[in-house]
Design a protein around this motif. Structure first.
Motif, PDB file in Angstrom:
ATOM      1  N   ALA A 149       0.836  -1.199   0.000  1.00  0.00           N
ATOM      2  CA  ALA A 149       0.000   0.000   0.000  1.00  0.00           C
ATOM      3  C   ALA A 149       0.869   1.247   0.000  1.00  0.00           C
ATOM      4  CB  ALA A 149      -0.906   0.018   1.220  1.00  0.00           C
ATOM      5  N   THR A 150       0.233   2.336  -0.372  1.00  0.00           N
ATOM      6  CA  THR A 150       0.814   3.671  -0.257  1.00  0.00           C
ATOM      7  C   THR A 150       0.252   4.298   1.008  1.00  0.00           C
ATOM      8  OG1 THR A 150       0.898   3.882  -2.659  1.00  0.00           O
ATOM      9  CG2 THR A 150       1.037   5.913  -1.377  1.00  0.00           C
ATOM     10  N   ALA A 151       1.129   4.774   1.856  1.00  0.00           N
ATOM     11  CA  ALA A 151       0.700   5.404   3.113  1.00  0.00           C
ATOM     12  C   ALA A 151       0.454   6.882   2.862  1.00  0.00           C
ATOM     13  CB  ALA A 151       1.771   5.217   4.183  1.00  0.00           C
ATOM     14  N   ASN A 152      -0.757   7.332   3.062  1.00  0.00           N
ATOM     15  CA  ASN A 152      -1.135   8.712   2.790  1.00  0.00           C
ATOM     16  C   ASN A 152      -1.211   9.489   4.093  1.00  0.00           C
ATOM     17  OD1 ASN A 152      -1.581   8.224  -0.073  1.00  0.00           O
ATOM     18  ND2 ASN A 152      -3.420   7.126   0.545  1.00  0.00           N
ATOM     19  N   GLN A 153      -0.587  10.659   4.088  1.00  0.00           N
ATOM     20  CA  GLN A 153      -0.595  11.440   5.313  1.00  0.00           C
ATOM     21  C   GLN A 153      -1.991  11.949   5.616  1.00  0.00           C
ATOM     22  OE1 GLN A 153       1.016  15.302   5.280  1.00  0.00           O
ATOM     23  NE2 GLN A 153       0.803  15.551   7.473  1.00  0.00           N
ATOM     24  N   GLY A 154      -2.477  11.653   6.806  1.00  0.00           N
ATOM     25  CA  GLY A 154      -3.745  12.185   7.269  1.00  0.00           C
ATOM     26  C   GLY A 154      -4.973  11.555   6.648  1.00  0.00           C
ATOM     27  N   SER A 155      -4.810  10.503   5.879  1.00  0.00           N
ATOM     28  CA  SER A 155      -5.972   9.823   5.299  1.00  0.00           C
ATOM     29  C   SER A 155      -5.677   8.334   5.163  1.00  0.00           C
ATOM     30  CB  SER A 155      -6.342  10.431   3.942  1.00  0.00           C
ATOM     31  OG  SER A 155      -5.300  10.218   3.013  1.00  0.00           O
ATOM     32  N   GLU A 156      -6.677   7.599   4.747  1.00  0.00           N
ATOM     33  CA  GLU A 156      -6.534   6.150   4.648  1.00  0.00           C
ATOM     34  C   GLU A 156      -5.521   5.777   3.576  1.00  0.00           C
ATOM     35  OE1 GLU A 156     -10.197   3.777   5.248  1.00  0.00           O
ATOM     36  OE2 GLU A 156      -9.723   2.952   3.272  1.00  0.00           O
ATOM     37  N   ALA A 157      -4.787   4.709   3.826  1.00  0.00           N
ATOM     38  CA  ALA A 157      -3.807   4.231   2.857  1.00  0.00           C
ATOM     39  C   ALA A 157      -4.495   3.701   1.599  1.00  0.00           C
ATOM     40  CB  ALA A 157      -2.963   3.136   3.492  1.00  0.00           C
ATOM     41  N   THR A 158      -3.757   3.679   0.517  1.00  0.00           N
ATOM     42  CA  THR A 158      -4.246   3.136  -0.753  1.00  0.00           C
ATOM     43  C   THR A 158      -3.670   1.747  -0.930  1.00  0.00           C
ATOM     44  OG1 THR A 158      -4.282   5.372  -1.688  1.00  0.00           O
ATOM     45  CG2 THR A 158      -4.383   3.511  -3.224  1.00  0.00           C
ATOM     46  N   TYR A 159      -4.496   0.738  -0.908  1.00  0.00           N
ATOM     47  CA  TYR A 159      -4.048  -0.654  -0.933  1.00  0.00           C
ATOM     48  C   TYR A 159      -4.031  -1.218  -2.347  1.00  0.00           C
ATOM     49  CZ  TYR A 159      -4.304  -0.620   4.116  1.00  0.00           C
ATOM     50  OH  TYR A 159      -4.082  -0.325   5.439  1.00  0.00           O
ATOM     51  N   GLU A 160      -3.068  -2.094  -2.580  1.00  0.00           N
ATOM     52  CA  GLU A 160      -2.975  -2.792  -3.855  1.00  0.00           C
ATOM     53  C   GLU A 160      -3.912  -4.007  -3.832  1.00  0.00           C
ATOM     54  OE1 GLU A 160      -1.039  -1.612  -6.550  1.00  0.00           O
ATOM     55  OE2 GLU A 160      -1.106   0.072  -5.145  1.00  0.00           O
ATOM     56  N   SER A 161      -4.180  -4.510  -5.008  1.00  0.00           N
ATOM     57  CA  SER A 161      -5.046  -5.680  -5.127  1.00  0.00           C
ATOM     58  C   SER A 161      -4.471  -6.836  -4.313  1.00  0.00           C
ATOM     59  CB  SER A 161      -5.154  -6.077  -6.602  1.00  0.00           C
ATOM     60  OG  SER A 161      -5.896  -7.260  -6.750  1.00  0.00           O
ATOM     61  N   GLY A 162      -5.327  -7.453  -3.518  1.00  0.00           N
ATOM     62  CA  GLY A 162      -4.904  -8.589  -2.706  1.00  0.00           C
ATOM     63  C   GLY A 162      -4.538  -8.228  -1.283  1.00  0.00           C
ATOM     64  N   PHE A 163      -4.515  -6.949  -0.983  1.00  0.00           N
ATOM     65  CA  PHE A 163      -4.190  -6.484   0.371  1.00  0.00           C
ATOM     66  C   PHE A 163      -5.343  -5.643   0.897  1.00  0.00           C
ATOM     67  CE2 PHE A 163       0.111  -7.958   0.463  1.00  0.00           C
ATOM     68  CZ  PHE A 163       0.544  -7.910  -0.847  1.00  0.00           C
ATOM     69  N   VAL A 164      -5.730  -5.873   2.158  1.00  0.00           N
ATOM     70  CA  VAL A 164      -6.872  -5.162   2.730  1.00  0.00           C
ATOM     71  C   VAL A 164      -6.494  -4.501   4.048  1.00  0.00           C
ATOM     72  CG1 VAL A 164      -8.568  -6.619   1.588  1.00  0.00           C
ATOM     73  CG2 VAL A 164      -7.694  -7.274   3.842  1.00  0.00           C
ATOM     74  N   ILE A 165      -7.247  -3.466   4.372  1.00  0.00           N
ATOM     75  CA  ILE A 165      -6.949  -2.664   5.551  1.00  0.00           C
ATOM     76  C   ILE A 165      -7.096  -3.459   6.845  1.00  0.00           C
ATOM     77  CG2 ILE A 165      -9.296  -1.767   5.683  1.00  0.00           C
ATOM     78  CD1 ILE A 165      -8.094   0.905   6.635  1.00  0.00           C
ATOM     79  N   ASP A 166      -8.023  -4.374   6.900  1.00  0.00           N
ATOM     80  CA  ASP A 166      -8.212  -5.142   8.131  1.00  0.00           C
ATOM     81  C   ASP A 166      -7.001  -5.997   8.462  1.00  0.00           C
ATOM     82  OD1 ASP A 166     -11.801  -5.796   7.695  1.00  0.00           O
ATOM     83  OD2 ASP A 166     -10.674  -4.036   8.375  1.00  0.00           O
ATOM     84  N   LYS A 167      -6.316  -6.467   7.436  1.00  0.00           N
ATOM     85  CA  LYS A 167      -5.148  -7.320   7.630  1.00  0.00           C
ATOM     86  C   LYS A 167      -3.873  -6.489   7.804  1.00  0.00           C
ATOM     87  CE  LYS A 167      -2.603 -11.099   7.449  1.00  0.00           C
ATOM     88  NZ  LYS A 167      -2.588 -12.057   8.569  1.00  0.00           N
ATOM     89  N   PHE A 168      -3.775  -5.382   7.072  1.00  0.00           N
ATOM     90  CA  PHE A 168      -2.568  -4.554   7.082  1.00  0.00           C
ATOM     91  C   PHE A 168      -2.919  -3.084   7.342  1.00  0.00           C
ATOM     92  CE2 PHE A 168       0.336  -7.791   5.733  1.00  0.00           C
ATOM     93  CZ  PHE A 168      -0.351  -8.596   4.835  1.00  0.00           C
ATOM     94  N   PRO A 169      -3.409  -2.755   8.515  1.00  0.00           N
ATOM     95  CA  PRO A 169      -3.682  -1.341   8.794  1.00  0.00           C
ATOM     96  C   PRO A 169      -2.405  -0.522   8.792  1.00  0.00           C
ATOM     97  CG  PRO A 169      -4.073  -2.712  10.742  1.00  0.00           C
ATOM     98  CD  PRO A 169      -3.807  -3.646   9.618  1.00  0.00           C
ATOM     99  N   ILE A 170      -2.510   0.665   8.213  1.00  0.00           N
ATOM    100  CA  ILE A 170      -1.361   1.548   8.034  1.00  0.00           C
ATOM    101  C   ILE A 170      -1.716   2.924   8.563  1.00  0.00           C
ATOM    102  CG2 ILE A 170      -0.049   2.813   6.266  1.00  0.00           C
ATOM    103  CD1 ILE A 170      -0.128   0.239   4.568  1.00  0.00           C
ATOM    104  N   SER A 171      -0.758   3.537   9.221  1.00  0.00           N
ATOM    105  CA  SER A 171      -0.928   4.926   9.638  1.00  0.00           C
ATOM    106  C   SER A 171       0.205   5.766   9.101  1.00  0.00           C
ATOM    107  CB  SER A 171      -0.964   5.040  11.172  1.00  0.00           C
ATOM    108  OG  SER A 171       0.341   4.926  11.710  1.00  0.00           O
ATOM    109  N   ARG A 172      -0.076   7.045   8.886  1.00  0.00           N
ATOM    110  CA  ARG A 172       0.967   8.003   8.508  1.00  0.00           C
ATOM    111  C   ARG A 172       0.557   9.353   9.082  1.00  0.00           C
ATOM    112  NH1 ARG A 172       3.372  10.271   2.760  1.00  0.00           N
ATOM    113  NH2 ARG A 172       5.047  11.445   3.760  1.00  0.00           N
ATOM    114  N   PRO A 173       0.919   9.596  10.317  1.00  0.00           N
ATOM    115  CA  PRO A 173       0.460  10.821  10.982  1.00  0.00           C
ATOM    116  C   PRO A 173       1.181  12.080  10.532  1.00  0.00           C
ATOM    117  CG  PRO A 173       1.886   9.549  12.440  1.00  0.00           C
ATOM    118  CD  PRO A 173       1.639   8.695  11.233  1.00  0.00           C
ATOM    119  N   ASN A 174       2.367  11.945   9.948  1.00  0.00           N
ATOM    120  CA  ASN A 174       3.099  13.125   9.479  1.00  0.00           C
ATOM    121  C   ASN A 174       3.988  12.753   8.295  1.00  0.00           C
ATOM    122  OD1 ASN A 174       5.630  12.050  10.552  1.00  0.00           O
ATOM    123  ND2 ASN A 174       4.831  12.600  12.578  1.00  0.00           N
ATOM    124  N   LEU A 175       4.853  13.689   7.887  1.00  0.00           N
ATOM    125  CA  LEU A 175       5.633  13.497   6.664  1.00  0.00           C
ATOM    126  C   LEU A 175       6.906  12.680   6.877  1.00  0.00           C
ATOM    127  CD1 LEU A 175       5.282  17.036   5.053  1.00  0.00           C
ATOM    128  CD2 LEU A 175       4.124  14.935   4.390  1.00  0.00           C
TER     129      LEU A 175
END
Lengths: 117, 117
Positions: free
Chosen positions: B47-73
């Protein structure tokens, strides 16, 4: 979808000799970037060299150089004067522009290079 | 050049548990990514970790399995949830848009080697 093919799973070379690693790719894009990364046993991915597709001139970085053939979609890496520290897995990678700032980096399967003393 | 660090560098976990991996960059970056490298394989973008918003996941990967945070730069975390032995891999943080570097070029952290028993 873009694909990157490295046809040599493993290669070996004697120290101080020259070796060439092959990479081909498939794309319909005209503007893109190509990279070689090395991953030694420490597993750190290290950028070796970068090539811009719109530049005819082949990129060089000290002992590392590429042979970029855009029409043939070929991007080989030449390592001159091989050193023991060059032993690593080498990955060829392709990057295209996929909208906004979301460039996608696609990797080949890698070539394991062993430099023998 | 910027330093990208990851913690932990390795861990051995029991199935059914979760592990959070941290990625810290010593300067601000535009983009942060998480990759998985299964044993003997190439890198796969999670996935791409987006600052201040939900990550963008690639096909085959889901947020429930791989939660990602990016609170700053400069910081991001990847959690591997409800782990199974199939999650045993190296997980790599990658960044783009480092000051002084080409905007298209990605650099990688040292990786986290995860073994799930």
């Amino acid at each position: 979808a873009q694909t990157v093919t490295q046809s040599q799973p493993e290669m070996s070379v004697q120290e101080a000799e020259t070796v060439t690693l092959s990479c081909t790719y498939d794309t319909s894009e005209n503007n893109y970037y190509l990279f070689w990364y090395k991953q030694p046993p420490s597993r750190q991915m290290i950028l070796v060299i970068r090539q811009e597709a719109y530049k005819q001139q082949n990129a060089t970085e000290n002992r590392f150089s590429v042979n970029f053939q855009k029409a043939a979609k070929s991007f080989s890496l030449k390592i001159s004067d091989s050193q023991l520290g060059d032993t690593a897995m080498y990955f060829c990678a392709f990057m295209r522009y996929s909208g906004g700032s979301n460039y996608k980096l696609t990797f080949g399967k890698g070539t394991l290079l062993t430099v023998n003393p | 050049s910027a330093v990208i660090s990851q913690k932990p560098s390795r861990d051995i976990c029991q199935r059914g548990t979760s592990l959070t991996i941290q990625c810290q960059v010593d300067s601000q970056v535009t983009m942060m990514f998480w990759y998985r490298q299964q044993p003997g394989q190439s890198l796969t973008l999670i996935a791409t970790a987006n600052q201040g918003s939900e990550a963008t996941y690639e096909s085959g990967f889901v947020i429930d399995k791989f939660p990602i945070s990016r609170p700053n730069l400069t910081f991001s975390t990847l959690t591997v949830s409800n782990m199974s032995p199939e999650d045993s891999s190296i997980y790599l943080c990658s960044v783009r848009g480092l000051a002084g570097s080409h905007t298209d070029t990605q650099y990688f952290g040292p990786g986290t080697r995860l073994t799930v028993l």
